[in-house]
Design a protein around this motif. Structure first.
Motif, PDB file in Angstrom:
ATOM      1  N   ASP A 183       0.828  -1.202   0.000  1.00 60.54           N
ATOM      2  CA  ASP A 183       0.000   0.000   0.000  1.00 60.54           C
ATOM      3  C   ASP A 183       0.869   1.261   0.000  1.00 60.54           C
ATOM      4  O   ASP A 183       0.524   2.268  -0.645  1.00 60.54           O
ATOM      5  N   LEU A 184       1.989   1.221   0.730  1.00 62.76           N
ATOM      6  CA  LEU A 184       2.864   2.396   0.762  1.00 62.76           C
ATOM      7  C   LEU A 184       3.518   2.625  -0.591  1.00 62.76           C
ATOM      8  O   LEU A 184       3.697   3.775  -1.012  1.00 62.76           O
ATOM      9  N   VAL A 185       3.872   1.563  -1.277  1.00 62.12           N
ATOM     10  CA  VAL A 185       4.408   1.708  -2.636  1.00 62.12           C
ATOM     11  C   VAL A 185       3.350   2.323  -3.548  1.00 62.12           C
ATOM     12  O   VAL A 185       3.648   3.216  -4.352  1.00 62.12           O
ATOM     13  N   GLU A 186       2.113   1.864  -3.426  1.00 58.15           N
ATOM     14  CA  GLU A 186       1.026   2.443  -4.226  1.00 58.15           C
ATOM     15  C   GLU A 186       0.848   3.922  -3.908  1.00 58.15           C
ATOM     16  O   GLU A 186       0.584   4.736  -4.807  1.00 58.15           O
ATOM     17  N   ASP A 187       0.995   4.278  -2.626  1.00 57.05           N
ATOM     18  CA  ASP A 187       0.898   5.686  -2.253  1.00 57.05           C
ATOM     19  C   ASP A 187       1.975   6.509  -2.950  1.00 57.05           C
ATOM     20  O   ASP A 187       1.708   7.603  -3.460  1.00 57.05           O
ATOM     21  N   PHE A 188       3.189   5.987  -2.966  1.00 61.15           N
ATOM     22  CA  PHE A 188       4.280   6.746  -3.591  1.00 61.15           C
ATOM     23  C   PHE A 188       4.118   6.794  -5.108  1.00 61.15           C
ATOM     24  O   PHE A 188       4.430   7.818  -5.733  1.00 61.15           O
ATOM     25  N   ILE A 189       3.636   5.712  -5.707  1.00 61.03           N
ATOM     26  CA  ILE A 189       3.356   5.730  -7.147  1.00 61.03           C
ATOM     27  C   ILE A 189       2.351   6.838  -7.471  1.00 61.03           C
ATOM     28  O   ILE A 189       2.495   7.574  -8.451  1.00 61.03           O
ATOM     29  N   GLY A 190       1.321   6.954  -6.643  1.00 64.41           N
ATOM     30  CA  GLY A 190       0.330   8.006  -6.857  1.00 64.41           C
ATOM     31  C   GLY A 190       0.938   9.394  -6.792  1.00 64.41           C
ATOM     32  O   GLY A 190       0.595  10.280  -7.580  1.00 64.41           O
ATOM     33  N   ILE A 191       1.879   9.600  -5.860  1.00 68.25           N
ATOM     34  CA  ILE A 191       2.535  10.900  -5.743  1.00 68.25           C
ATOM     35  C   ILE A 191       3.372  11.189  -6.982  1.00 68.25           C
ATOM     36  O   ILE A 191       3.326  12.285  -7.545  1.00 68.25           O
ATOM     37  N   VAL A 192       4.134  10.203  -7.420  1.00 64.37           N
ATOM     38  CA  VAL A 192       5.003  10.393  -8.584  1.00 64.37           C
ATOM     39  C   VAL A 192       4.184  10.656  -9.843  1.00 64.37           C
ATOM     40  O   VAL A 192       4.575  11.456 -10.706  1.00 64.37           O
ATOM     41  N   ARG A 193       3.032  10.007  -9.944  1.00 61.60           N
ATOM     42  CA  ARG A 193       2.188  10.183 -11.129  1.00 61.60           C
ATOM     43  C   ARG A 193       1.312  11.424 -11.045  1.00 61.60           C
ATOM     44  O   ARG A 193       0.550  11.728 -11.961  1.00 61.60           O
ATOM     45  N   GLY A 194       1.391  12.137  -9.953  1.00 55.76           N
ATOM     46  CA  GLY A 194       0.664  13.391  -9.844  1.00 55.76           C
ATOM     47  C   GLY A 194      -0.775  13.250  -9.420  1.00 55.76           C
ATOM     48  O   GLY A 194      -1.576  14.167  -9.614  1.00 55.76           O
ATOM     49  N   ARG A 195      -1.134  12.100  -8.831  1.00 52.56           N
ATOM     50  CA  ARG A 195      -2.512  11.955  -8.370  1.00 52.56           C
ATOM     51  C   ARG A 195      -2.759  12.878  -7.186  1.00 52.56           C
ATOM     52  O   ARG A 195      -1.882  13.091  -6.354  1.00 52.56           O
ATOM     53  N   THR A 196      -3.981  13.382  -7.107  1.00 54.67           N
ATOM     54  CA  THR A 196      -4.351  14.226  -5.976  1.00 54.67           C
ATOM     55  C   THR A 196      -4.663  13.358  -4.774  1.00 54.67           C
ATOM     56  O   THR A 196      -4.815  12.140  -4.879  1.00 54.67           O
TER      57      THR A 196
END
Length: 264
Positions: A183-196
């Motif tokens: 889940d933490l990796v998914e959180d960081f992926i979202g940040i890198v991809r610019g998700r709000t």
């Protein structure tokens, strides 16, 4: 939390030249309860670090072995040649690999560019690191072709650089072990991809407690009942009329009884 449970944390590796400051700042804003630790690593050792569990994810340089590692390409860097400030190449804004054919071009062992054949003439020995190669350029031994971020990282006042138009480019990616997509990796992926923060795959803040609706004042309800012994809103008129009616009954013509007449 029991004694056997560990507090969540996230370890982020990054290779030389990558600056993760922006993404770290966003992480700290969105997940202040999960500390993020930065793990610097060489480009050559980055993939083994991820496989061995030394980091949860990392900024690496492509290509990535797709058999056990996932990767999201982020950006492509400009390739430059590092030169002394008094070199003839400084007279132009851009060079080609052919322009370097007569130059000694250093090729360090940690080179990150995918050359079929490096440009220029090779040095007698290959420097161990990019930093070693930069020092040799400053000593006038040769030139060095690297991604622009590495030229900036090892900047010296006596050196400068120019873009190389037809050199291979270095691509930076976010990578992590395929079997460890937490889940933490998914959180960081979202940040890198610019998700709000409110995106479907980002962490959403806890909903605020529901507030009771304010009661609206009554506008069309029944009027207040007058207190006992007090007239209603229009009672002054009806009361006067009542008193006038009583007076008329007492003093009006035909309103009172006369004495009975005697019969003859």
């Amino acid at each position: 939390m029991t004694g056997s449970e560990e507090s969540p944390a996230f370890r982020l590796a990054y290779v030389p030249g990558v600056t993760p400051t922006k993404w770290v700042r966003i992480w700290n804003e969105r997940l202040p309860d999960v500390p993020l630790t930065l793990v610097p690593v060489s480009a050559a050792d980055a993939f083994d670090l991820l496989r061995d569990g030394g980091a949860d994810a990392g900024f690496v340089r492509l290509p990535v072995d797709s058999e056990d590692l996932s990767a999201i390409p982020l950006y492509t860097e400009t390739t430059v040649v590092v030169i002394p400030k008094d070199h003839l190449v400084t007279a132009v804004d851009e060079v080609s690999a052919e322009d370097l054919a007569d130059e000694i071009v250093l090729h360090p062992l940690d080179d990150t560019l995918d050359w079929e054949r490096p440009p220029g003439r090779p040095a007698i020995e290959r420097p161990a690191t990019t930093l070693d190669a930069v020092e040799l350029v400053a000593a006038g031994v040769g030139l060095l072709v690297v991604p622009q971020s590495l030229a900036r990282l090892h900047h010296r006042k006596d050196l400068t650089y120019r873009p190389v138009a037809d050199a291979p480019a270095s691509r930076v990616a976010l990578s992590w072990p395929q079997d460890e997509t937490t889940d933490l990796v998914e959180d960081f992926i979202g940040i890198v991809r610019g998700r709000t923060v409110n995106s479907s795959r980002g962490r959403r803040p806890a909903p605020a407690a529901a507030q009771p609706k304010a009661q609206r004042p009554e506008t069309g309800g029944a009027r207040r009942k007058p207190a006992a012994g007090k007239p209603s809103g229009n009672g002054s008129r009806s009361g006067s009329a009542g008193r006038g009616g009583s007076a008329g009954a007492r003093g009006g013509k035909g309103g009172t009884r006369g004495k009975p007449r005697r019969r003859s």
